[in-house]
Scaffold this motif. Structure first.
Motif: not given
Length: 338
Positions: A59-67, A177-190
């Motif tokens: 999903v992180r790799a998809v984020s840029e193309i998805g936006i 911070l925009l490149g970090e992960r959140t929710f326990g390190g599971l979800v990339p912010i992108p």
């Protein structure tokens, strides 16, 4: 069976077929996801594809193309195309890096300036399309060259590496911070940024009067004009939104790669168009949805990931992705019109 019963059965069958075509991207995503599990390599009995890290990477790799694809959906819904989005992404990535690293601008002013550049770039393309009457294919093909040229001039033709800190030639730590992960390190912010963009776009298309104008222009521009729809304003706004989202994707791209290069985003416009087509949006305009585009982008991401996990030759990967796009386009031709 009476004539009435025959008509009821026929109507139900048509409804089922229409539903299948309407959610073709979702069914396709489910099928590819199941196939990815079946054909996934295993390590110590674990299915690598469904590991938490791998799914987060998908999903992180998809984020840029998805936006980008969300913005492309708007353009295709009005019957247009935008070939400049990959180059605008590169321009935004370069702009983010140069402003923060070389010009020592702060995080917020740098991001705002880059977003405004993308917005204005898209709006100018919309003006050229709507007011001068040049086909969007030609306008955005020229826009692709212009954005790429601007990116090379701005960066001096070189990639600009991004280091973080408080000293000179370092980007603010807040940008990292925009490149970090959140929710326990599971979800990339992108991914969160992509999700927010998609949700806002879905709601916008469902509740706003502008969305009705957008579908009307894509369905029949002449009729929309005669009905009082502000066609020029709609087109300019749609291309501006697409440019804005391409710039946002460029900012995300820069923070994920820790650099801004004038060559960033090469070919991204084709992946974005593919996601929209797989998502069921008609290239003729007037029909489609952002939700379908999201499913199409995820389908491409899962497909890319499982092919990479199996070390499939990159040329074969291109072949398979091409066949998937052709199949999606063929399904559009078979889709009921009513």
């Amino acid at each position: 069976m009476t004539d009435v019963q025959d008509k009821v059965v026929a109507t139900e069958r048509t409804s089922v077929v229409a539903t299948l075509f309407r959610f073709q991207s979702v069914f396709g995503l489910i099928a590819v996801f199941i196939a990815a599990i079946v054909f996934s390599p295993r390590k110590n009995g674990e299915i690598l594809f469904i590991s938490a890290d791998n799914l987060a990477n998908v999903v992180r790799a998809v984020s840029e193309i998805g936006i980008i694809a969300v913005g492309m959906t708007f353009v295709i819904l009005i019957g247009g195309i935008d070939l400049s989005v990959g180059a605008v992404l590169g321009l935004a990535a370069v702009g983010s890096a140069v402003l923060m690293v070389e010009d020592n601008w702060g995080f917020l002013p740098s991001v705002l300036v880059v977003l405004v550049i993308g917005l204005l770039f898209g709006a100018l393309q919309g003006i050229a399309t709507a007011m001068i009457g040049i086909q969007s294919f030609i306008v955005t093909l020229a826009g692709l060259q212009i954005a790429r040229g601007l990116a090379r001039i701005w960066s001096g033709g070189q990639g600009v590496a991004i280091a973080y800190g408080d000293g000179p030639n370092e980007a603010p730590a807040s940008f990292a911070l925009l490149g970090e992960r959140t929710f326990g390190g599971l979800v990339p912010i992108p991914v969160i940024i992509f999700a927010v963009v998609a949700i806002v776009a879905v709601v916008f298309l469902r509740v706003s009067a502008f969305s009705r104008h957008l579908y009307a222009v894509g369905g029949n521009e002449k009729a929309a004009r005669l009905s009082g729809v502000p066609v020029v304003r709609v087109k300019v706004a749609v291309f501006a939104i697409c440019g804005l989202l391409a710039s946002l994707a460029g900012i995300v791209h820069a923070v994920q790669l820790n650099q801004g290069s004038p060559n960033d985003g090469l070919g991204y416009e084709l992946d974005a168009i593919a996601a929209v087509v797989i998502g069921g949006t008609s290239l003729a305009g007037g029909r489609g949805s952002v939700a379908g585009t999201v499913a199409g982008a995820l389908l491409l991401g899962v497909l890319n990931n499982i092919l990479a996990l199996n070390n499939i030759d990159s040329n074969i990967q291109l072949l398979i992705k091409g066949l998937v796009i052709v199949a999606a386009a063929a399904l559009q031709r078979l889709r009921p019109t009513s």
